[in-house]
Design a protein around this motif. Sequence first.
Motif, PDB file in Angstrom:
ATOM      1  N   MET A   1       0.856  -1.201  -0.033  1.00  0.00           N
ATOM      2  CA  MET A   1       0.193  -0.088  -0.104  1.00  0.00           C
ATOM      3  C   MET A   1       0.867   1.141   0.058  1.00  0.00           C
ATOM      4  O   MET A   1       1.875   1.432   0.312  1.00  0.00           O
ATOM      5  N   ALA A   2       0.295   2.404  -0.646  1.00  0.00           N
ATOM      6  CA  ALA A   2       1.236   3.666  -0.588  1.00  0.00           C
ATOM      7  C   ALA A   2       0.138   4.668  -0.267  1.00  0.00           C
ATOM      8  O   ALA A   2      -1.088   4.410  -0.114  1.00  0.00           O
ATOM      9  N   VAL A   3       0.688   5.702   0.277  1.00  0.00           N
ATOM     10  CA  VAL A   3       0.000   6.970   0.681  1.00  0.00           C
ATOM     11  C   VAL A   3       0.396   7.996  -0.057  1.00  0.00           C
ATOM     12  O   VAL A   3       1.533   8.576  -0.287  1.00  0.00           O
ATOM     13  N   PHE A   4      -0.833   8.950  -0.448  1.00  0.00           N
ATOM     14  CA  PHE A   4      -0.613  10.175  -1.116  1.00  0.00           C
ATOM     15  C   PHE A   4      -1.158  11.071  -0.052  1.00  0.00           C
ATOM     16  O   PHE A   4      -2.222  11.083   0.345  1.00  0.00           O
ATOM     17  N   VAL A   5      -0.664  12.278   0.304  1.00  0.00           N
ATOM     18  CA  VAL A   5      -1.130  13.450   1.140  1.00  0.00           C
ATOM     19  C   VAL A   5      -1.492  14.457   0.386  1.00  0.00           C
ATOM     20  O   VAL A   5      -0.943  15.152  -0.715  1.00  0.00           O
ATOM     21  N   SER A   6      -3.044  14.764   0.409  1.00  0.00           N
ATOM     22  CA  SER A   6      -3.603  15.816  -0.378  1.00  0.00           C
ATOM     23  C   SER A   6      -3.785  16.895   0.359  1.00  0.00           C
ATOM     24  O   SER A   6      -4.253  16.899   1.587  1.00  0.00           O
ATOM     25  N   ASN A   7      -3.277  18.012   0.118  1.00  0.00           N
ATOM     26  CA  ASN A   7      -3.370  19.357   0.747  1.00  0.00           C
ATOM     27  C   ASN A   7      -4.804  20.307   0.154  1.00  0.00           C
ATOM     28  O   ASN A   7      -5.019  21.436   0.807  1.00  0.00           O
ATOM     29  N   SER A   8      -5.365  19.780  -0.837  1.00  0.00           N
ATOM     30  CA  SER A   8      -6.649  20.611  -1.203  1.00  0.00           C
ATOM     31  C   SER A   8      -7.371  19.517  -2.280  1.00  0.00           C
ATOM     32  O   SER A   8      -7.129  18.595  -2.634  1.00  0.00           O
ATOM     33  N   GLU A   9      -8.511  20.138  -2.536  1.00  0.00           N
ATOM     34  CA  GLU A   9      -9.493  19.603  -3.481  1.00  0.00           C
ATOM     35  C   GLU A   9      -8.575  19.036  -4.769  1.00  0.00           C
ATOM     36  O   GLU A   9      -8.660  18.223  -5.490  1.00  0.00           O
ATOM     37  N   GLU A  10      -8.164  20.387  -5.244  1.00  0.00           N
ATOM     38  CA  GLU A  10      -7.342  20.164  -6.441  1.00  0.00           C
ATOM     39  C   GLU A  10      -6.231  18.889  -6.419  1.00  0.00           C
ATOM     40  O   GLU A  10      -6.082  18.336  -7.354  1.00  0.00           O
ATOM     41  N   ASP A  11      -5.523  19.115  -5.333  1.00  0.00           N
ATOM     42  CA  ASP A  11      -4.391  17.757  -5.236  1.00  0.00           C
ATOM     43  C   ASP A  11      -5.446  16.571  -5.430  1.00  0.00           C
ATOM     44  O   ASP A  11      -4.671  15.656  -6.061  1.00  0.00           O
ATOM     45  N   THR A  12      -6.347  16.414  -4.697  1.00  0.00           N
ATOM     46  CA  THR A  12      -7.099  15.136  -4.620  1.00  0.00           C
ATOM     47  C   THR A  12      -7.248  15.032  -6.288  1.00  0.00           C
ATOM     48  O   THR A  12      -7.299  13.822  -6.674  1.00  0.00           O
ATOM     49  N   LEU A  13      -7.970  15.774  -6.733  1.00  0.00           N
ATOM     50  CA  LEU A  13      -8.498  15.442  -8.312  1.00  0.00           C
ATOM     51  C   LEU A  13      -7.170  15.021  -9.004  1.00  0.00           C
ATOM     52  O   LEU A  13      -7.187  14.255  -9.919  1.00  0.00           O
ATOM     53  N   SER A  14      -6.173  15.862  -8.920  1.00  0.00           N
ATOM     54  CA  SER A  14      -4.895  15.696  -9.681  1.00  0.00           C
ATOM     55  C   SER A  14      -4.441  14.323  -9.302  1.00  0.00           C
ATOM     56  O   SER A  14      -3.984  13.434 -10.498  1.00  0.00           O
ATOM     57  N   PHE A  15      -4.394  13.855  -8.125  1.00  0.00           N
ATOM     58  CA  PHE A  15      -3.859  12.571  -7.758  1.00  0.00           C
ATOM     59  C   PHE A  15      -4.781  11.615  -8.651  1.00  0.00           C
ATOM     60  O   PHE A  15      -4.470  10.556  -9.219  1.00  0.00           O
ATOM     61  N   ALA A  16      -6.086  11.614  -8.408  1.00  0.00           N
ATOM     62  CA  ALA A  16      -7.034  10.830  -8.864  1.00  0.00           C
ATOM     63  C   ALA A  16      -6.952  10.481 -10.330  1.00  0.00           C
ATOM     64  O   ALA A  16      -6.881   9.486 -11.159  1.00  0.00           O
ATOM     65  N   GLU A  17      -6.684  11.529 -11.093  1.00  0.00           N
ATOM     66  CA  GLU A  17      -6.427  11.849 -12.676  1.00  0.00           C
ATOM     67  C   GLU A  17      -5.199  10.741 -12.909  1.00  0.00           C
ATOM     68  O   GLU A  17      -5.289  10.057 -13.864  1.00  0.00           O
ATOM     69  N   GLU A  18      -4.296  10.980 -12.093  1.00  0.00           N
ATOM     70  CA  GLU A  18      -3.032  10.172 -12.253  1.00  0.00           C
ATOM     71  C   GLU A  18      -3.314   8.507 -11.846  1.00  0.00           C
ATOM     72  O   GLU A  18      -2.985   7.776 -12.787  1.00  0.00           O
ATOM     73  N   TYR A  19      -4.148   8.593 -11.025  1.00  0.00           N
ATOM     74  CA  TYR A  19      -4.483   6.892 -10.307  1.00  0.00           C
ATOM     75  C   TYR A  19      -5.271   6.448 -11.777  1.00  0.00           C
ATOM     76  O   TYR A  19      -5.204   5.061 -11.999  1.00  0.00           O
ATOM     77  N   ALA A  20      -6.093   7.052 -12.154  1.00  0.00           N
ATOM     78  CA  ALA A  20      -6.951   6.555 -13.309  1.00  0.00           C
ATOM     79  C   ALA A  20      -6.010   5.889 -14.273  1.00  0.00           C
ATOM     80  O   ALA A  20      -6.553   4.855 -14.983  1.00  0.00           O
ATOM     81  N   LYS A  21      -4.888   6.596 -14.714  1.00  0.00           N
ATOM     82  CA  LYS A  21      -4.123   5.874 -15.680  1.00  0.00           C
ATOM     83  C   LYS A  21      -3.387   4.247 -15.160  1.00  0.00           C
ATOM     84  O   LYS A  21      -2.965   3.724 -16.192  1.00  0.00           O
ATOM     85  N   THR A  22      -3.626   3.915 -13.998  1.00  0.00           N
ATOM     86  CA  THR A  22      -3.367   2.787 -13.750  1.00  0.00           C
ATOM     87  C   THR A  22      -4.544   1.637 -13.847  1.00  0.00           C
ATOM     88  O   THR A  22      -4.053   0.456 -13.757  1.00  0.00           O
ATOM     89  N   LEU A  23      -5.567   1.953 -14.015  1.00  0.00           N
ATOM     90  CA  LEU A  23      -6.886   1.316 -14.047  1.00  0.00           C
ATOM     91  C   LEU A  23      -6.816   0.626 -15.326  1.00  0.00           C
ATOM     92  O   LEU A  23      -6.636   1.217 -16.431  1.00  0.00           O
TER      93      LEU A  23
END
Length: 132
Positions: A1-23
Amino acid sequence: MAVFVSNSEEDTLSFAEEYAKTLQAGDVVCLEGDMGAGKTVFSKGVARGLGIFDEVTSPTYAYVNSYGNKLFHFDCYRVTSEEYAEALGFSEYFDMGGICLVEWSENIRGLLPKHHKTVRITGSGNKREIIY
């Protein structure tokens, strides 16, 4: 397991956008976290990462929103049993070849495919930990 620390809604959106590329087609991702943790924000980012630019909203009352048969976004908060979910046809979506994002997946645990992914979002205020 890995952990990403988000400090804003935009951080979460950007991380999830990159995560989608692994699906891959057919993946089922269980989104865990308290009410207001950011599960729907994460779903918006995944949609963006999949090239879906429709407005992504929580399917609380519809139970599932479909985005071009490419992404299925479930909200099982109000699902009272696995039998009810089965009657709504939830398990059929898991075999349609799209990406399935399932909020409140613990309510349908027995219907989930054996090989599913889990993303857990914790925290409060602007800071979130996304465990994946």
